[in-house]
Scaffold this active site. Structure first.
Site, mmCIF file in Angstrom:
data_model
loop_
_atom_site.group_PDB
_atom_site.id
_atom_site.type_symbol
_atom_site.label_atom_id
_atom_site.label_comp_id
_atom_site.label_asym_id
_atom_site.label_seq_id
_atom_site.Cartn_x
_atom_site.Cartn_y
_atom_site.Cartn_z
ATOM 1 N N CYS A 124 0.848 -1.193 0.000
ATOM 2 C CA CYS A 124 0.000 0.000 0.000
ATOM 3 C C CYS A 124 0.892 1.255 0.000
ATOM 4 O O CYS A 124 1.837 1.339 -0.783
ATOM 5 C CB CYS A 124 -0.968 -0.051 1.182
ATOM 6 S SG CYS A 124 -2.261 1.201 1.146
ATOM 7 N N ASP A 220 -7.724 -5.541 -6.681
ATOM 8 C CA ASP A 220 -7.426 -4.532 -5.662
ATOM 9 C C ASP A 220 -8.405 -3.364 -5.818
ATOM 10 O O ASP A 220 -8.472 -2.747 -6.876
ATOM 11 C CB ASP A 220 -5.986 -4.045 -5.841
ATOM 12 C CG ASP A 220 -5.512 -3.135 -4.721
ATOM 13 O OD1 ASP A 220 -6.360 -2.596 -3.988
ATOM 14 O OD2 ASP A 220 -4.294 -2.966 -4.588
ATOM 15 N N HIS A 254 -6.445 -6.288 -2.163
ATOM 16 C CA HIS A 254 -5.395 -5.345 -1.763
ATOM 17 C C HIS A 254 -4.454 -5.895 -0.692
ATOM 18 O O HIS A 254 -3.242 -5.781 -0.802
ATOM 19 C CB HIS A 254 -6.057 -4.063 -1.254
ATOM 20 C CG HIS A 254 -5.097 -2.972 -0.908
ATOM 21 N ND1 HIS A 254 -4.292 -2.360 -1.852
ATOM 22 C CD2 HIS A 254 -4.800 -2.374 0.284
ATOM 23 C CE1 HIS A 254 -3.546 -1.441 -1.266
ATOM 24 N NE2 HIS A 254 -3.826 -1.425 0.029
#
Length: 307
Positions: A124, A220, A254
């Site tokens: 991230c 994601d 994600h």
């Protein structure tokens, strides 16, 4: 387990997982403006060194560094916002001077094989920061990028006279009642379009001495990970970069974490600017299989580049 008709519990089971092998040492770091936790394998070393960077969670998350140390790495999980004396939010401009200090701290540690260079692992926002570090800091040997972008998003990044402005969010998107798919708030580029955003894309492809691994989940919902990984591939091929790997995982979301971690389809993003629930995406079985597969790929990549 629940009864199908009334939802009452019929059986429960607790499973305890160890993230830290016997003999691994945990050392809190709070010196010279750095804050984090260093995990060292059993023995005197020296060991290959890794810096772990998480995304939008304030403070430190230790489990991944503990696992890395259990596999023979000296692993520093580094805090970069959300604690006393640090920025309150990761959306503030991030100065890489802080991370440069962390690289030198780990390189010079007596238990670390500093002459080999340091590895980076980021997911991230942490992957975004790690890619910026790999673009311009000395003593970076390799990095693993997991589900992010190759340009500055949710905050700008700076280093000395270099500055990468953040990509602006859309202002005309209707906010849903439930968890938010953050990816909908950004213009996802068509193939080849992001390559032309010279001011926003980090120049990582110009570092032939740094080895790269990009890992992207196709579902994601927080970042345009698959599109960004493809753009990274284009840039690295164009630069004739000698050592990189790209791994795409269909139907993975994600939060690609170590094997057997629960599939996180929704997360709460704390802190200023956010304080919202985010949709992460991922089909349960496909995502969990991707976590198991990509974790072993990461370990193999790090071991071959740092040893």
């Amino acid at each position: 387990m629940h009864k199908a008709n009334d939802g009452q519990f019929v059986a429960t089971k607790s499973v305890q997982r160890r993230f830290m092998a016997n003999g691994v040492r945990r050392i809190e770091i709070n010196t010279d403006g750095l804050y984090g936790v260093l995990f060292l394998p059993e023995g005197e070393g020296p060991f290959p060194g890794i810096i772990n960077l998480f995304g939008g969670y304030p403070g430190v998350l230790e489990f991944k560094s503990a696992l890395h140390a259990s596999h023979g790495f000296a692993s520093l999980t580094l805090c970069y916002f959300g604690m006393e004396g640090m920025p309150k939010s990761f959306t503030n401009t991030i100065d890489l001077a802080y991370f440069e200090k962390a690289v030198q701290f780990l390189k010079q540690h007596k238990a670390v094989q500093g002459e080999l260079g340091i590895g980076l692992v980021g997911i991230c926002k942490g992957a975004q920061v790690a890619l910026a570090m790999a673009s311009c800091l000395d003593d970076i040997r390799c990095m693993v990028w997991v589900n992010c972008t190759i340009n500055a998003v949710c905050g700008s990044i700076a280093y000395k006279d270099m500055y990468w402005p953040e990509q602006q969010m859309k202002t005309n998107v209707k906010i849903p009642d439930g968890p938010i798919p953050l990816i909908d708030f950004f213009d996802v580029p068509e193939e080849g379009e992001l390559v032309n955003m010279v001011d926003g894309v980090f120049p990582f492809y110009n570092r032939p001495d740094v080895s790269y691994m990009f890992i992207a989940g196709s579902d994601d919902q927080c970042a345009a990970a698959k599109r960004s990984a493809r753009e990274a591939e284009i840039l690295l091929n164009r630069a004739e970069h000698p050592d990189f790997e790209i791994a795409y995982y269909e139907e993975a979301g994600h939060m690609l974490e170590p094997p057997y971690s629960p599939h996180c389809s929704v997360l709460f993003q704390p802190g200023p600017t956010f304080d919202i629930a985010l949709k992460c995406g991922g089909e349960l079985i496909a995502h969990c299989k991707a976590q198991e597969h990509c974790w072993h790929k990461q370990l193999s990549f790090l071991k071959t580049r740092l040893q």
